[in-house]
Scaffold this motif. Structure first.
Motif, PDB file in Angstrom:
ATOM      1  N   LYS A 191      -4.065   2.766   3.093  1.00  0.00           N
ATOM      2  CA  LYS A 191      -2.973   3.720   2.895  1.00  0.00           C
ATOM      3  C   LYS A 191      -3.527   5.138   2.958  1.00  0.00           C
ATOM      4  O   LYS A 191      -4.581   5.420   2.378  1.00  0.00           O
ATOM      5  CB  LYS A 191      -2.298   3.483   1.535  1.00  0.00           C
ATOM      6  N   VAL A 192      -2.840   6.020   3.654  1.00  0.00           N
ATOM      7  CA  VAL A 192      -3.180   7.437   3.700  1.00  0.00           C
ATOM      8  C   VAL A 192      -1.930   8.235   3.319  1.00  0.00           C
ATOM      9  O   VAL A 192      -0.885   8.098   3.960  1.00  0.00           O
ATOM     10  CB  VAL A 192      -3.671   7.871   5.096  1.00  0.00           C
ATOM     11  N   GLU A 193      -2.034   9.016   2.254  1.00  0.00           N
ATOM     12  CA  GLU A 193      -0.875   9.771   1.760  1.00  0.00           C
ATOM     13  C   GLU A 193      -1.208  11.258   1.800  1.00  0.00           C
ATOM     14  O   GLU A 193      -2.141  11.712   1.131  1.00  0.00           O
ATOM     15  CB  GLU A 193      -0.572   9.343   0.325  1.00  0.00           C
ATOM     16  N   ARG A 194      -0.436  12.002   2.605  1.00  0.00           N
ATOM     17  CA  ARG A 194      -0.656  13.444   2.728  1.00  0.00           C
ATOM     18  C   ARG A 194       0.525  14.201   2.109  1.00  0.00           C
ATOM     19  O   ARG A 194       1.673  13.853   2.338  1.00  0.00           O
ATOM     20  CB  ARG A 194      -0.834  13.845   4.182  1.00  0.00           C
ATOM     21  N   LYS A 195       0.199  15.224   1.335  1.00  0.00           N
ATOM     22  CA  LYS A 195       1.241  16.066   0.737  1.00  0.00           C
ATOM     23  C   LYS A 195       0.830  17.525   0.840  1.00  0.00           C
ATOM     24  O   LYS A 195      -0.357  17.852   0.864  1.00  0.00           O
ATOM     25  CB  LYS A 195       1.455  15.709  -0.744  1.00  0.00           C
ATOM     26  N   GLN A 196       1.836  18.347   0.886  1.00  0.00           N
ATOM     27  CA  GLN A 196       1.588  19.786   0.820  1.00  0.00           C
ATOM     28  C   GLN A 196       2.289  20.294  -0.432  1.00  0.00           C
ATOM     29  O   GLN A 196       3.464  20.032  -0.652  1.00  0.00           O
ATOM     30  CB  GLN A 196       2.138  20.497   2.058  1.00  0.00           C
ATOM     31  N   PRO A 235      -7.990  -9.333   4.044  1.00  0.00           N
ATOM     32  CA  PRO A 235      -8.198  -9.353   5.492  1.00  0.00           C
ATOM     33  C   PRO A 235      -7.096  -8.573   6.192  1.00  0.00           C
ATOM     34  O   PRO A 235      -6.039  -8.330   5.621  1.00  0.00           O
ATOM     35  CB  PRO A 235      -8.126 -10.845   5.838  1.00  0.00           C
ATOM     36  N   GLU A 236      -7.406  -8.186   7.419  1.00  0.00           N
ATOM     37  CA  GLU A 236      -6.458  -7.379   8.190  1.00  0.00           C
ATOM     38  C   GLU A 236      -5.104  -8.071   8.238  1.00  0.00           C
ATOM     39  O   GLU A 236      -5.000  -9.249   8.546  1.00  0.00           O
ATOM     40  CB  GLU A 236      -6.984  -7.184   9.616  1.00  0.00           C
ATOM     41  N   GLY A 237      -4.083  -7.338   7.839  1.00  0.00           N
ATOM     42  CA  GLY A 237      -2.739  -7.897   7.810  1.00  0.00           C
ATOM     43  C   GLY A 237      -2.408  -8.551   6.494  1.00  0.00           C
ATOM     44  O   GLY A 237      -1.295  -8.980   6.260  1.00  0.00           O
ATOM     45  N   GLY A 238      -3.400  -8.638   5.561  1.00  0.00           N
ATOM     46  CA  GLY A 238      -3.152  -9.274   4.272  1.00  0.00           C
ATOM     47  C   GLY A 238      -2.455  -8.334   3.297  1.00  0.00           C
ATOM     48  O   GLY A 238      -2.184  -7.182   3.586  1.00  0.00           O
ATOM     49  N   ASN A 239      -2.201  -8.838   2.087  1.00  0.00           N
ATOM     50  CA  ASN A 239      -1.505  -8.065   1.062  1.00  0.00           C
ATOM     51  C   ASN A 239      -2.535  -7.268   0.256  1.00  0.00           C
ATOM     52  O   ASN A 239      -3.351  -7.844  -0.456  1.00  0.00           O
ATOM     53  CB  ASN A 239      -0.739  -9.031   0.155  1.00  0.00           C
ATOM     54  N   SER A 240      -2.445  -5.961   0.363  1.00  0.00           N
ATOM     55  CA  SER A 240      -3.432  -5.120  -0.322  1.00  0.00           C
ATOM     56  C   SER A 240      -3.305  -5.217  -1.834  1.00  0.00           C
ATOM     57  O   SER A 240      -4.237  -4.955  -2.567  1.00  0.00           O
ATOM     58  CB  SER A 240      -3.259  -3.661   0.107  1.00  0.00           C
ATOM     59  N   SER A 266      -3.315  -7.660  -3.621  1.00  0.00           N
ATOM     60  CA  SER A 266      -4.134  -8.727  -4.199  1.00  0.00           C
ATOM     61  C   SER A 266      -5.610  -8.369  -4.234  1.00  0.00           C
ATOM     62  O   SER A 266      -6.418  -9.162  -4.690  1.00  0.00           O
ATOM     63  CB  SER A 266      -3.954 -10.004  -3.373  1.00  0.00           C
ATOM     64  N   GLY A 267      -5.975  -7.165  -3.777  1.00  0.00           N
ATOM     65  CA  GLY A 267      -7.395  -6.831  -3.674  1.00  0.00           C
ATOM     66  C   GLY A 267      -7.870  -5.813  -4.687  1.00  0.00           C
ATOM     67  O   GLY A 267      -7.209  -5.505  -5.666  1.00  0.00           O
ATOM     68  N   HIS A 268      -9.068  -5.319  -4.376  1.00  0.00           N
ATOM     69  CA  HIS A 268      -9.695  -4.284  -5.189  1.00  0.00           C
ATOM     70  C   HIS A 268      -9.540  -2.970  -4.429  1.00  0.00           C
ATOM     71  O   HIS A 268      -9.975  -2.887  -3.265  1.00  0.00           O
ATOM     72  CB  HIS A 268     -11.177  -4.585  -5.405  1.00  0.00           C
ATOM     73  N   ILE A 269      -8.988  -1.942  -5.064  1.00  0.00           N
ATOM     74  CA  ILE A 269      -8.673  -0.691  -4.353  1.00  0.00           C
ATOM     75  C   ILE A 269      -9.501   0.455  -4.920  1.00  0.00           C
ATOM     76  O   ILE A 269      -9.572   0.662  -6.129  1.00  0.00           O
ATOM     77  CB  ILE A 269      -7.170  -0.367  -4.455  1.00  0.00           C
ATOM     78  N   PHE A 270     -10.111   1.172  -3.977  1.00  0.00           N
ATOM     79  CA  PHE A 270     -10.783   2.430  -4.305  1.00  0.00           C
ATOM     80  C   PHE A 270      -9.907   3.569  -3.761  1.00  0.00           C
ATOM     81  O   PHE A 270      -9.306   3.425  -2.695  1.00  0.00           O
ATOM     82  CB  PHE A 270     -12.164   2.507  -3.655  1.00  0.00           C
ATOM     83  N   ARG A 271      -9.866   4.692  -4.491  1.00  0.00           N
ATOM     84  CA  ARG A 271      -9.073   5.835  -4.001  1.00  0.00           C
ATOM     85  C   ARG A 271      -9.978   7.052  -3.856  1.00  0.00           C
ATOM     86  O   ARG A 271     -10.752   7.392  -4.762  1.00  0.00           O
ATOM     87  CB  ARG A 271      -7.921   6.145  -4.949  1.00  0.00           C
ATOM     88  N   ALA A 272      -9.843   7.730  -2.692  1.00  0.00           N
ATOM     89  CA  ALA A 272     -10.542   8.991  -2.430  1.00  0.00           C
ATOM     90  C   ALA A 272      -9.498  10.094  -2.301  1.00  0.00           C
ATOM     91  O   ALA A 272      -8.447   9.887  -1.683  1.00  0.00           O
ATOM     92  CB  ALA A 272     -11.361   8.887  -1.146  1.00  0.00           C
ATOM     93  N   THR A 273      -9.760  11.232  -2.920  1.00  0.00           N
ATOM     94  CA  THR A 273      -8.817  12.351  -2.834  1.00  0.00           C
ATOM     95  C   THR A 273      -9.523  13.590  -2.317  1.00  0.00           C
ATOM     96  O   THR A 273     -10.725  13.782  -2.534  1.00  0.00           O
ATOM     97  CB  THR A 273      -8.200  12.667  -4.204  1.00  0.00           C
ATOM     98  N   GLY A 274      -8.773  14.413  -1.659  1.00  0.00           N
ATOM     99  CA  GLY A 274      -9.305  15.669  -1.148  1.00  0.00           C
ATOM    100  C   GLY A 274      -8.214  16.716  -1.120  1.00  0.00           C
ATOM    101  O   GLY A 274      -7.025  16.408  -1.140  1.00  0.00           O
ATOM    102  N   LYS A 282      -7.299   6.894   9.116  1.00  0.00           N
ATOM    103  CA  LYS A 282      -5.927   6.376   9.276  1.00  0.00           C
ATOM    104  C   LYS A 282      -5.924   4.918   8.834  1.00  0.00           C
ATOM    105  O   LYS A 282      -6.979   4.266   8.730  1.00  0.00           O
ATOM    106  CB  LYS A 282      -5.458   6.525  10.717  1.00  0.00           C
ATOM    107  N   GLU A 283      -4.727   4.409   8.580  1.00  0.00           N
ATOM    108  CA  GLU A 283      -4.596   3.029   8.119  1.00  0.00           C
ATOM    109  C   GLU A 283      -5.224   2.063   9.122  1.00  0.00           C
ATOM    110  O   GLU A 283      -5.059   2.208  10.334  1.00  0.00           O
ATOM    111  CB  GLU A 283      -3.117   2.684   7.910  1.00  0.00           C
ATOM    112  N   GLY A 284      -5.971   1.078   8.610  1.00  0.00           N
ATOM    113  CA  GLY A 284      -6.620   0.091   9.457  1.00  0.00           C
ATOM    114  C   GLY A 284      -8.068   0.422   9.774  1.00  0.00           C
ATOM    115  O   GLY A 284      -8.818  -0.455  10.199  1.00  0.00           O
ATOM    116  N   ASP A 285      -8.462   1.710   9.563  1.00  0.00           N
ATOM    117  CA  ASP A 285      -9.860   2.084   9.836  1.00  0.00           C
ATOM    118  C   ASP A 285     -10.797   1.360   8.881  1.00  0.00           C
ATOM    119  O   ASP A 285     -10.449   1.065   7.736  1.00  0.00           O
ATOM    120  CB  ASP A 285     -10.052   3.595   9.646  1.00  0.00           C
ATOM    121  N   ARG A 286     -11.974   1.066   9.411  1.00  0.00           N
ATOM    122  CA  ARG A 286     -13.032   0.527   8.568  1.00  0.00           C
ATOM    123  C   ARG A 286     -14.091   1.611   8.381  1.00  0.00           C
ATOM    124  O   ARG A 286     -14.486   2.271   9.338  1.00  0.00           O
ATOM    125  CB  ARG A 286     -13.659  -0.717   9.218  1.00  0.00           C
TER     126      ARG A 286
END
Length: 783
Positions: free
Chosen positions: A250-255, A412-417, A419-427, A459-463
Motif C-alpha cells: 500500500k502507498v498512501e500519499r497526502k498533501q 504471497p502476491e495476490g494474497g490478503n495482506s 494476514s501478514g506482518h506489516i512494516f510502515r515507512a513514512t516520509g 508503488k504497490e507490488g514492488d519488492r
C-alpha cells in the motif's frame, strides 16, 4: 497658551512621549505605584465595608511632589499610565494623593490611553481623552484586597503551624499545587519496558527505515513486545519469513497544510522566549517593557512594540495592511494568502480593544535596528517581528507518504495482506514553506515531528531489499516537570492569574524557596511540599483550580461593570475567615508538618521519622513522650523528605564530630540539634547556616567561632559593674537590659553616653518579659 502636565509611570516612557507632544506639555514620571495598602494587619477592614487603608509609597514621594509642583502653573492634567487595570489604579491613586495636596482645584483632569508609543498613537489618544474608569479601578482594588486578606490571614497560620517566614497567596498557592502534583505523578510513576522492531530496507539504491505495526494481521500495541528474548525471537521469525525481501502492499500519499500561529499575547510571548531564547518570564517582561517604552534608534527614542500585557490576538486593520504590503514586497504575491488572517482569542476576558504584541512598524526590520539594540532587546524584538510577519503569510504545504510493506512468505502476491506482518515507512517533504520560511512555533515536552525524510519512489507490488531487522529497547517516561514555558501555559489553561501576574507568580515561588529550577525544570522543595500538603488538606477549596478561575472571572466581571466589587469580597471573606479560625484552633503543629515515619532504629528500638522544623527538615529518633530525649539530625544537601530511606536517615547520626581545639585550648565539636547544626566550644554555640556538619573542617569552624566572638564583642556597648545592667546592640537597635527587662534606647540618646541612673529609669518603664511555657505543658481548664 495653556500648559499641560502628562503623567506616565517611567522616565523612559516620559522621554519618548515628550518628543511627540512638544513644548506645551510637561511629561513627568510617577516611577510606578504611588500608594499601596498599609503593610500591617487591619489595612483591609471587612467589618466596615472592606474599607482600605492606603499610604503613600515613601520612595516615590519626591516624584509625586514634583508632579504637584508642576500642576500649580498648569491647566490640564493628562493621566497616561498603562492601558490596563494596574495603570488605571496608578492614575486613580495619584489623583487621591494630589487631592490631599490641594493642587487639583480648577484643573481639567483627563485619562488618555494608547497601546503603542508612536507619534500617531500618542497624539490620537490625547485628542480623544476619557474619564478614569472606576470599574477598572474597583477591579484592581478588589484584587488587591483579596490578595491582602489571603496573605495576612493564611501566612501567619503557616508561621504558627509550620515555620516562620512562609507565605500563601491567592494565585501563588494553586501554582505551587500544579508543581507538587506533577512531582507526585513522577514519584508514583512505574517504568515499563517495551520493544519495537525496525526494518532497514533499500529501494532504488536508497536506504530507508520501516517500523513493524502489525503482527499476524493484528495491530501491535505498545506493550505487546515486553522483553529482549521476545523481541529477538520475533526478529528471527520475521527475518526467515521475509527471505531478504519485503513487498509494497500500500502507498498512501497526502498533501497537508500547516497554518501559522497567532500573533503573540503575553503568555505565548513568555513561552516562546523561554523555549527559543532561554529567557525567564521576568526577563522577558523587563525587556519587552524597554521595547514598548522606547529605544533610541538613531533619531530619538521610539516605541518598537505595542503594549506587552495583553490576552488579545487581534491586530489593527492598519497593522494588517502594513504587514501584507511588507510580505508582498519581500516575498512576492505568492507569499500572501488571499484574505487577511484573523485569529480567535481564547482568554475568557480578553480586552479586544487591546492588540496582540507586535512591532509598531514591520518596516523596522530587526537587522537594521541591531546596532541600536542591546543583545537581549534584539533577540526579543526579532522574535516578535518574525511571529508577526509569519501570522499573515501563506500556509505551508507538506507532502506526506506512508508505505506499508509485508513479509513475502506470509503474503504471497495476490494474497490478503491483513494476514501478514506489516512494516510502515513514512516520509515528508516541504513543497512550499510558506510562513515557515520566517518562523515556526516552538513546542514543550512533545517530541517534534520527524525531520524531513524523503522515501525512494515505490508503488504497490514492488519488492524491496531487506537489509536487517533491528530490535529497539524503550522505557516509558514519567510526565515531564514544568518548564517556565509549560507552567505559564498551564496557568493560562487553568485560568490561574492573568497575563500580567505570571512572571510574579513564578518569581515568588522561587523567592519563597517553594520551588527550584534544576536543568530548567521546576522541582518543589521540601518546604514547598509541606506547605502544599497543608493547604490542599485544610484549604482545598481555596487552592482548587476551578475556584481560583471562577474568582478571576468575577474580578473580570467587576472590570466590565457587570458586578459590584464589595459583594464579591463578602462572598469570599465569610467562609474563608471561618476556615482560618477553625484550623487555627483545631490543627496542631504535628498535624500540619505531617511527619513521615521511616521505621525503627535497630539500636534503640525507637521510631525514626522525618519532619519539617522551623529551621528546615530533620530526622528525629524517638518522641517527646519518651523518657529519653529525642535525637535530631538535619538532612544533607540534595536529600528530600519524601525520598529519604531509613538507612540513609540513620547514617546522619554519626555525630557529634570532635574537630579539635581552639588556640586557647577549648574543645571544638559539631552536632545537629532540633534547631539545626551547630559548632560547640567552651559550652558556647555557633549556629551553622549553609554549612554541612558532616564535612565542615576545624579551620572553617574556628573562623566561625572568631566571627561569633567579634559579633558578641561588638554587641556590648556599655557595662555598669555590680548592677547587672548592660547597654547592648540588638537586632532593632541599641537597648538596655538587666536580664529581666529590655528597654530601647531613645533615638535622640547616644547609647554609650547613658548613665546608670538613665539606664535604670528606662528599665523601670519597660514591661517584664513573659516567661516561656515549658514544652509539653498546657493551660489548666477553669473550674
Amino acid at each position: 497658551m495653556s500648559k499641560n502636565v502628562v503623567v506616565v509611570e517611567s522616565p523612559a516612557k516620559a522621554k519618548t512621549i515628550k518628543k511627540y507632544l512638544g513644548k506645551n506639555f510637561e511629561v513627568l514620571a510617577s516611577y510606578g505605584h504611588v500608594r499601596d495598602l498599609m503593610p500591617k494587619e487591619g489595612a483591609v477592614d471587612p467589618e466596615h465595608g472592606f474599607k482600605m487603608k492606603y499610604q503613600a509609597i515613601e520612595k516615590n514621594g519626591r516624584h509625586v511632589n514634583a508632579i504637584a509642583k508642576a500642576l500649580k502653573s498648569a491647566d490640564f492634567l493628562l493621566l497616561a499610565t498603562d492601558p490596563d487595570r494596574e495603570g488605571e489604579a496608578i492614575s486613580w491613586h495619584l489623583l487621591e494623593l494630589l487631592k490631599e495636596e490641594g493642587v487639583l482645584e480648577d484643573k481639567a483632569i483627563q485619562r488618555v490611553v494608547f497601546y503603542e508609543i508612536t507619534s500617531q498613537a500618542v497624539n490620537e489618544a490625547v485628542a480623544h481623552p476619557r474619564d478614569i474608569s472606576l470599574d477598572l479601578v474597583n477591579a484592581q482594588q478588589a484584587r488587591r484586597a483579596l490578595d491582602y486578606l489571603v496573605g495576612f490571614n493564611l501566612s501567619p497560620l503557616l508561621w504558627k503551624k509550620i515555620r516562620r517566614g512562609l507565605s500563601a497567596g491567592r494565585v501563588q498557592s494553586p501554582a505551587l499545587r500544579l508543581i507538587c502534583e506533577r512531582e507526585k505523578e513522577i514519584d508514583a510513576f512505574k517504568v515499563r519496558e517495551y520493544w519495537t522492531l525496525e526494518a532497514d530496507a533499500a529501494a532504488s539504491k536508497q536506504e530507508f527505515v520501516a517500523k513493524l505495526t502489525h503482527l499476524d494481521g493484528k495491530k501491535l500495541a505498545q506493550f505487546d513486545i515486553e522483553s529482549k528474548d521476545q523481541a529477538l525471537a520475533l526478529v528471527d521469525r520475521l527475518t526467515k519469513a521475509a527471505s531478504g525481501e519485503l513487498r509494497v502492499i500500500k502507498v498512501e500519499r497526502k498533501q497537508r497544510r500547516r497554518n501559522p500561529a497567532a500573533p503573540f499575547i503575553t503568555s505565548t510571548l513568555q513561552q516562546e522566549a523561554s523555549r527559543k531564547l532561554g529567557f525567564s518570564t521576568k526577563r522577558t517582561m523587563s525587556v519587552a517593557q524597554q521595547l514598548y517604552e522606547g529605544v533610541d534608534i538613531g533619531d530619538g527614542a521610539i516605541g518598537l512594540i505595542t503594549y506587552m500585557r495583553t490576552d488579545s490576538v487581534n491586530l489593527a486593520n492598519e497593522a494588517v495592511g502594513e504587514i501584507r504590503n511588507f510580505i508582498t514586497e519581500r516575498f512576492g504575491q505568492s507569499g500572501l494568502p488571499a484574505k487577511p488572517r484573523t485569529f480567535k482569542t481564547r482568554a475568557k476576558n480578553a480586552q479586544e480593544a487591546h492588540e496582540a504584541v507586535r512591532p509598531t512598524s514591520v518596516y523596522r526590520v530587526p537587522e537594521a535596528l541591531k546596532p541600536h539594540l542591546k543583545p537581549e532587546q534584539f533577540k526579543l524584538y526579532q522574535l516578535i517581528w518574525r511571529r508577526t510577519i509569519a501570522c499573515q503569510m501563506k500556509h505551508a504545504t507538506i507532502d506526506t507518504v506512508a508505505v506499508d510493506l509485508n513479509t513475502q512468505k506470509l503474503a504471497p502476491e495476490g494474497g490478503n495482506s491483513a494476514s501478514g506482518h506489516i512494516f510502515r515507512a513514512t516520509g515528508s517533504t516541504v513543497v512550499d514553506p510558506g510562513f515557515m520560511a520566517v518562523y515556526q512555533e516552538g513546542r514543550d515536552d512533545i517530541k517534534g515531528e520527524e525531520e524531513q525524510r524523503k522515501l525512494p519512489p515505490m508503488k504497490e507490488g514492488d519488492r524491496v531489499t531487506l537489509l536487517q531487522i533491528r530490535p529497539e529497547q524503550h522505557f516509558t517516561e514519567p510526565p515531564p516537570r514544568y518548564t517556565e514555558a509549560s507552567l505559564v501555559r498551564a496557568l493560562e489553561e487553568f485560568g490561574i492569574g492573568r497575563p500580567s501576574t505570571y512572571a510574579t507568580i513564578i518569581s515568588t515561588l522561587q523567592q519563597r524557596d517553594y520551588a527550584v529550577l534544576e536543568n530548567k525544570r521546576f522541582q518543589p522543595t521540601d518546604v514547598g511540599r509541606v506547605v502544599n500538603r497543608f493547604l490542599t488538606e485544610h484549604f482545598n477549596s481555596y487552592v482548587d483550580y476551578d475556584f481560583t478561575a471562577r474568582l478571576e472571572d468575577e474580578l473580570d466581571a467587576v472590570s466590565r461593570g457587570e458586578k459590584v466589587w464589595i459583594p464579591v469580597l463578602e462572598e469570599f471573606w465569610g467562609p474563608f475567615s471561618a476556615r482560618i479560625q477553625e484550623k487555627e484552633q483545631n490543627v496542631s503543629r504535628e498535624e500540619a508538618v505531617q511527619a513521615r515515619e521511616l521505621g525503627i532504629d535497630p539500636q534503640s528500638s525507637r521510631p525514626v521519622s522525618v519532619r519539617m522544623g522551623r529551621y528546615g527538615p530533620y530526622i528525629q529518633i524517638g518522641s517527646k513522650e519518651d523518657e529519653e530525649k529525642p535525637r535530631f539530625a538535619g538532612l544533607q544537601p540534595g536529600q528530600k523528605m519524601d525520598a529519604i530511606t531509613l538507612e540513609e536517615a540513620l547514617t546522619l547520626f554519626k555525630l557529634p564530630r570532635e574537630l579539635g581545639f581552639t588556640p586557647g585550648g577549648e574543645q571544638v565539636s559539631v552536632n545537629v540539634g532540633r534547631f539545626g547544626p551547630y559548632v560547640k566550644y567552651d559550652n558556647k554555640y555557633v549556629s551553622l547556616r549553609g554549612e554541612d556538619p558532616h564535612t565542615i573542617s576545624l579551620e572553617r569552624a574556628l573562623a566561625l567561632i572568631e566571627e561569633k566572638k567579634q559579633a558578641d564583642a561588638n554587641r556590648v556597648i556599655k557595662v555598669f559593674p555590680d548592677s547587672g545592667i548592660q547597654v547592648l546592640n540588638g537586632r532593632y537597635g541599641p537597648y538596655v537590659t538587666d536580664g529581666e527587662r529590655n528597654a530601647r534606647v531613645p533615638k535622640e540618646q547616644a547609647p554609650e553616653a547613658l548613665s546608670l541612673e538613665q539606664a535604670q529609669a528606662l528599665i523601670n518603664e519597660a514591661p517584664v518579659k513573659r516567661a516561656r511555657r515549658k514544652a509539653g505543658t498546657r493551660k489548666k481548664a477553669k473550674g
